[in-house]
Design an enzyme around this catalytic site. Structure first.
Site, PDB file in Angstrom:
ATOM      1  N   ARG A 324       0.836  -1.209   0.000  1.00 12.60           N
ATOM      2  CA  ARG A 324       0.000   0.000   0.000  1.00 12.60           C
ATOM      3  C   ARG A 324       0.869   1.256   0.000  1.00 12.60           C
ATOM      4  O   ARG A 324       0.531   2.258  -0.634  1.00 12.60           O
ATOM      5  CB  ARG A 324      -0.981  -0.006   1.174  1.00 12.60           C
ATOM      6  CG  ARG A 324      -2.014   1.109   1.096  1.00 12.60           C
ATOM      7  CD  ARG A 324      -3.130   0.960   2.125  1.00 12.60           C
ATOM      8  NE  ARG A 324      -4.198   0.084   1.688  1.00 12.60           N
ATOM      9  CZ  ARG A 324      -5.240   0.460   0.934  1.00 12.60           C
ATOM     10  NH1 ARG A 324      -5.360   1.713   0.528  1.00 12.60           N
ATOM     11  NH2 ARG A 324      -6.157  -0.401   0.585  1.00 12.60           N
ATOM     12  N   GLU A 726     -10.113   5.455   6.877  1.00  6.84           N
ATOM     13  CA  GLU A 726      -8.687   5.744   6.909  1.00  6.84           C
ATOM     14  C   GLU A 726      -8.232   7.003   6.165  1.00  6.84           C
ATOM     15  O   GLU A 726      -7.350   7.708   6.655  1.00  6.84           O
ATOM     16  CB  GLU A 726      -7.905   4.548   6.325  1.00  6.84           C
ATOM     17  CG  GLU A 726      -8.047   3.280   7.127  1.00  6.84           C
ATOM     18  CD  GLU A 726      -7.454   2.094   6.380  1.00  6.84           C
ATOM     19  OE1 GLU A 726      -8.039   1.687   5.365  1.00  6.84           O
ATOM     20  OE2 GLU A 726      -6.400   1.606   6.787  1.00  6.84           O
TER      21      GLU A 726
HETATM   22  N1  MTE Z   1     -12.956   4.909  14.172  1.00  2.00           N
HETATM   23  C1  MTE Z   1     -13.040   4.621  15.486  1.00  2.00           C
HETATM   24  N2  MTE Z   1     -13.849   5.364  16.263  1.00  2.00           N
HETATM   25  N3  MTE Z   1     -12.317   3.607  16.040  1.00  2.00           N
HETATM   26  C2  MTE Z   1     -11.462   2.837  15.287  1.00  2.00           C
HETATM   27  O1  MTE Z   1     -10.818   1.921  15.797  1.00  2.00           O
HETATM   28  N4  MTE Z   1     -10.524   2.399  13.041  1.00  2.00           N
HETATM   29  C3  MTE Z   1     -10.206   2.978  11.731  1.00  2.00           C
HETATM   30  C4  MTE Z   1     -11.440   3.618  11.098  1.00  2.00           C
HETATM   31  N5  MTE Z   1     -12.106   4.467  12.051  1.00  2.00           N
HETATM   32  C5  MTE Z   1     -11.347   3.121  13.883  1.00  2.00           C
HETATM   33  C6  MTE Z   1     -12.149   4.179  13.367  1.00  2.00           C
HETATM   34  C7  MTE Z   1      -9.655   1.993  10.785  1.00  2.00           C
HETATM   35  S1  MTE Z   1      -8.028   1.604  10.911  1.00  2.00           S
HETATM   36  C8  MTE Z   1     -10.420   1.431   9.806  1.00  2.00           C
HETATM   37  S2  MTE Z   1      -9.734   0.386   8.654  1.00  2.00           S
HETATM   38  C9  MTE Z   1     -11.847   1.723   9.677  1.00  2.00           C
HETATM   39  O2  MTE Z   1     -12.314   2.577  10.713  1.00  2.00           O
HETATM   40  C10 MTE Z   1     -12.613   0.409   9.714  1.00  2.00           C
HETATM   41  O3  MTE Z   1     -13.971   0.588   9.702  1.00  2.00           O
HETATM   42  P1  MTE Z   1     -14.851   0.779   8.372  1.00  2.00           P
HETATM   43  O4  MTE Z   1     -14.191   0.004   7.300  1.00  2.00           O
HETATM   44  O5  MTE Z   1     -16.156   0.264   8.774  1.00  2.00           O
HETATM   45  O6  MTE Z   1     -14.825   2.249   8.096  1.00  2.00           O
HETATM   46  N1  LUZ Z   2      -4.693  -4.769   2.575  1.00  2.00           N
HETATM   47  C1  LUZ Z   2      -5.115  -3.517   2.796  1.00  2.00           C
HETATM   48  C2  LUZ Z   2      -4.678  -5.713   3.527  1.00  2.00           C
HETATM   49  O1  LUZ Z   2      -5.107  -2.696   1.907  1.00  2.00           O
HETATM   50  N2  LUZ Z   2      -5.566  -3.204   4.011  1.00  2.00           N
HETATM   51  C3  LUZ Z   2      -5.610  -4.076   5.035  1.00  2.00           C
HETATM   52  O2  LUZ Z   2      -6.016  -3.719   6.122  1.00  2.00           O
HETATM   53  C4  LUZ Z   2      -5.146  -5.405   4.794  1.00  2.00           C
HETATM   54  N3  LUZ Z   2      -5.146  -6.330   5.752  1.00  2.00           N
HETATM   55  C5  LUZ Z   2      -4.696  -7.556   5.492  1.00  2.00           C
HETATM   56  C6  LUZ Z   2      -4.223  -7.844   4.229  1.00  2.00           C
HETATM   57  N4  LUZ Z   2      -4.223  -6.932   3.279  1.00  2.00           N
HETATM   58 MO1  MOS Z   3      -7.535  -0.320   9.397  1.00  2.00          MO
HETATM   59  S1  MOS Z   3      -5.523  -0.042   9.563  1.00  2.00           S
HETATM   60  O1  MOS Z   3      -7.355  -1.071   7.837  1.00  2.00           O
HETATM   61  O2  MOS Z   3      -7.715  -1.612  10.472  1.00  2.00           O
END
Ligand code: MTE
Ligand code: LUZ
Ligand code: MOS
Length: 775
Positions: A324, A726
């Site tokens: 990524r 993210e």
């Molecule tokens: N928001 C809150 N409040 N707590 C969390 O742990 N994790 C983040 C984001 N927002 C997180 C958050 C991460 S790393 C990801 S990948 C996404 O939420 C995952 O949730 P979604 O795919 O449903 O948006």
């Molecule tokens: N790829 C990605 C992944 O783009 N995001 C992720 O969180 C992930 N996790 C596991 C394997 N590939």
């Molecule tokens: Mo989020 S780092 O893809 O859990």
């Protein structure tokens, strides 16, 4: 079921999606009634576990004397690698991740044994009493050392396009340098925890705070030498995950399950903050060497970067993270001729893992750093150089990895933000301020974001769901995603309510449970609502279709003309309350529940050539930050931040704005105050909030203007929304570059401040000194 006071709306006016709704558990959160894993009532006979940790970064274990541990009050038993009934591994992809150290330790904090006792405190006290003899080996601690030693957990990645060599020869200017960007602790408020309860006939129920219940199920089954059908993993919610519970909840789940299997009693393993930070991996720090050629207008002609990640002692998710990073080095810019390398440096530190952005932020910040330097070298506003290099719409629209960008809005989005933030006027005001202010210096920066949405591992882009309509008309939904505060359940409830024409209060979501939806992907890569929303929609549509067929049979008309809205079913000129129709359908033996499934179409990726179509679509954003820096102390303050984010047709604007705000502040912490520091012996010294500074409310800007950009996903995503979890973490690049801009004013913007991240006060002072020395 009672459906009070619902106004009768037309089908066109009725919607449950696209509207601001509070988080489904908001009330429970503030009342302290939301149940986390540690709140689940303990079963009688429950034991508490603690882990015994390595005190050496790299050593052979010569002997382990556990007698003093066993002699401690309340201790029931101690387990080492010899007690693991199945496989000693909890690695998500490559199997190089021991649950308990086997003859060798590879970082300070690596678990060596599990002690179970009658209380949490007794277990923790006892865990410290082991007498372990080590024969020390030389540790590798930094990515630079790993690179020098060619120490990698995986073969390095290489992405090439065009002819860099020739492009460099044509380039009138070249900028060359190094950069270091530190890692970041996830700092979820609820730490890692697992509670394993033995069930009859080899069964094991694991309550676990995890983003990835299915993987926990597999890891526990392997560790116990049992089948997946023996193991059930359940998670109602997490108090934050941020990537830290994607793979690394496994160690805790497996340890609790091993202890439960061996003792035959329920075992709870709850990490306290220091142990959590000592044991688990974090965001990867990156060391970069870059060389970029450009012309007089600031257009990039050739870009070469070599990134080395601190992977830690094992591979974990470092491969996908590095991928990524490679696929986000372009950020919002067309790079015709590129040479991008990434090596996952093997170091004797915690095994670094997923953290919001998953390498994307680390890839993109490097090109932003370079563009910032090009602008200074040419004496131009960095925004103009950024714009000069933006991806085009019809041409200059193919990424280095081959995906053609068809949804580019970065130009419009940036122009809108430039206007609404009054960027140009403030730039001038700041220049005036700095001319008359010798000590306090202000800085300003606008940075863009383009972020690819989908797991870059194609097969992970799938999800399942179950929708149950009960005879009273109430609806229960279960999907494979996990709730970590981000609001996935609220969004999925909205999607199901929308399909069935119901208000939100008639839909409820239960805990994620591997015995309900099987073989789920981690809730990660920001795809949770995209994937599970689609799967739940599929399930709800199947039920709705059966109800529509039944209604048409009962009341005449075409099934395709039946409408579901305002908590009623509208058929052939009649409106039947939803529960009434459901009741009749049940008596007529219509199936009132369904499964649903979704797999994102159109994805492909060839890891050998690092090319394909890895992302379903891109999310865009931009932010403007204004800071003031005290050049004598290195202290600074964020005065104002404006953020504009493209959530497509947002499923829930209130939740999405909350995600943007949270990600912005979290990313700001990464780039400014959050510093991970290991001593020479490889011990993490910043392992508690006393020494590791995450942002507090006082660090948030008083003037914080977050808005969603009006857009609609060109891809057929769930209701044309875009992911939000993210990408906004990259928006506070603008804070980092505003600080760099303020520092640069000390030298009249003639010298590029050598500023690494995090830009702590010490780092800011160091950069100021370097600028002064060069001016
Ligand atoms: N928001 C809150 N409040 N707590 C969390 O742990 N994790 C983040 C984001 N927002 C997180 C958050 C991460 S790393 C990801 S990948 C996404 O939420 C995952 O949730 P979604 O795919 O449903 O948006
Ligand atoms: N790829 C990605 C992944 O783009 N995001 C992720 O969180 C992930 N996790 C596991 C394997 N590939
Ligand atoms: Mo989020 S780092 O893809 O859990």
């Amino acid at each position: 079921m009672n459906y009070p006071g619902t106004p009768e709306l037309s089908a066109a006016a009725w919607t449950a999606v696209g509207v601001a709704r509070p988080h489904e558990s908001a009330e429970l959160h503030v009342l302290g009634q939301a149940a986390y894993t540690d709140d689940i009532p303990e079963v009688q006979g429950t034991l508490h576990a603690a882990l015994g940790l390595s005190s050496k970064a790299h050593a052979k274990i010569v002997s382990v004397d556990l007698a003093p541990v066993r002699a401690m009050p309340g201790v029931v038993d101690v387990y080492t690698v010899a007690d693991i009934p199945g496989t000693n591994d909890c690695g998500p992809i490559i199997h190089d991740d021991p649950i308990l150290a086997d003859g060798i330790v590879q970082y300070v904090g690596q678990p060596i044994f599990i002690v179970v006792a009658d209380s949490h405190t007794n277990a923790r006290r006892a865990a410290r009493k082991a007498v372990i003899e080590y024969e020390e080996l030389t540790p590798i601690l930094t990515p630079q050392e790993a690179k020098a030693a060619q120490s990698y957990v995986l073969p390095p990645l290489h992405l090439k396009r065009g002819d860099c060599q020739a492009a460099f020869e044509r380039a009138p200017h070249v900028v060359k340098g190094q950069l270091f960007v530190g890692g970041q602790e996830q700092f979820y408020l609820e730490g890692q925890i697992a509670y394993a309860i033995p069930k009859e006939n080899k069964g094991m129920l694991v309550q676990c705070s995890t983003q990835h219940p299915s993987e926990m199920q597999h890891v526990v089954a392997h560790a116990l030498g049992r089948h997946s059908h023996h193991v059930t993993v359940e998670c109602r919610r997490m108090g934050g995950g941020f990537g830290g519970k994607e793979s690394q909840s496994a160690l805790w789940a497996a340890s609790a399950a091993i202890a439960a299997a061996k003792s035959g009693r329920p075992v709870k393993l709850r990490a306290d903050r220091d142990d959590d930070m000592m044991v688990t991996g974090k965001r990867h720090c990156f060391y970069y060497e870059y060389e970029v050629g450009y012309d007089d207008s600031g257009k990039i002609l050739a870009a070469k970067v070599d990134m080395t990640l601190r992977a830690g002692f094992s591979a974990d998710l470092s491969g996908p993270v590095a991928t990524r990073a490679v696929c986000h080095f372009d950020n919002a810019y067309y790079l015709s001729d590129v040479d991008i390398r990434a090596g996952c440096g093997k170091t004797n530190t915690q095994s670094n893992t997923a953290f919001r952005g998953f390498g994307g932020p680390q890839g993109a910040i490097a090109i932003e750093y370079v563009i910032d330097e090009i602008a200074r070298n040419l004496g131009r506003d960095p925004l103009d150089i950024r714009r000069q290099n933006f991806y085009g719409k019809e041409e200059r629209n193919q990424t280095p990895y081959g995906q053609v960008i068809v949804d580019n809005v970065i130009g419009e989005l940036t122009a809108e933000l430039e206007q609404s933030s009054e960027y140009r006027a403030r730039r001038k005001a700041i220049d005036d301020f700095n001319r008359s202010s010798p000590v306090l210096k202000k800085g300003l920066a606008l940075t863009p974001v383009k972020f690819g949405i989908a797991f870059n591992v194609t097969h992970l882009n799938q999800a399942g769901a179950l929708v149950h309509v009960y005879v009273d008309g109430s609806v229960l939904v279960n999907h494979g995603g996990t709730e970590m505060g981000q609001g996935i359940n609220t969004k999925v409830m909205q999607v199901v309510a929308h399909e069935l024409g119901l208000d939100l209060e008639h839909v409820r979501i239960t805990a994620t449970d591997t015995s309900k939806v099987a073989n789920t992907s981690a809730t990660a890569a920001s795809t949770g609502a995209d994937l599970n929303g689609k799967a739940a929609q599929d399930a709800a549509r199947k039920v709705r279709q059966r109800l529509a067929d039944f209604a048409a049979k009962l009341h005449g008309g075409e099934a395709s003309g039946v409408q579901f809205h305002s908590n009623a079913v509208h058929v052939n000129g009649q409106s039947i309350p939803f529960p009434d129709l459901v009741q009749k359908a049940y008596l007529a033996r219509v199936q009132l529940w369904s499964d649903g499934f979704y797999a994102t179409p159109g994805l492909s990726w060839d890891p050998k050539t690092m090319s394909g179509h890895p992302f379903s679509y891109y999310a865009y954003g931009a932010a403007v930050s204004e800071v003031v820096v005290d050049t004598l102390t290195g202290e600074w303050k964020l005065l104002r931040a404006d953020a504009l984010y493209d959530a497509g047709q947002s499923l829930n604007p209130a939740i999405d704005i909350g995600q943007v705000e949270g990600a912005f502040i979290q990313g700001m912490g990464w780039l400014t105050t959050e510093q991970l520091w290991w001593n020479k012996a490889g011990r993490l010294m910043t392992h508690a909030p006393s020494t590791y500074k995450i942002p507090g409310i006082s660090d948030c800007p008083e003037d914080f203007r977050v808005r969603l950009f009006e857009n609609r996903n060109v891809e057929d995503s769930i209701h044309r929304s875009k992911a939000v979890g993210e990408p906004p973490l990259l928006l506070p690049f603008s804070v980092f570059f505003a600080i760099r801009d303020a520092i640069s004013s000390v030298g009249g913007h003639k010298v590029n401040p050598p500023l690494n991240a995090p830009a702590t006060s010490e780092e800011i002072l160091r950069a100021i000194a370097a600028v002064e020395a060069a001016s």
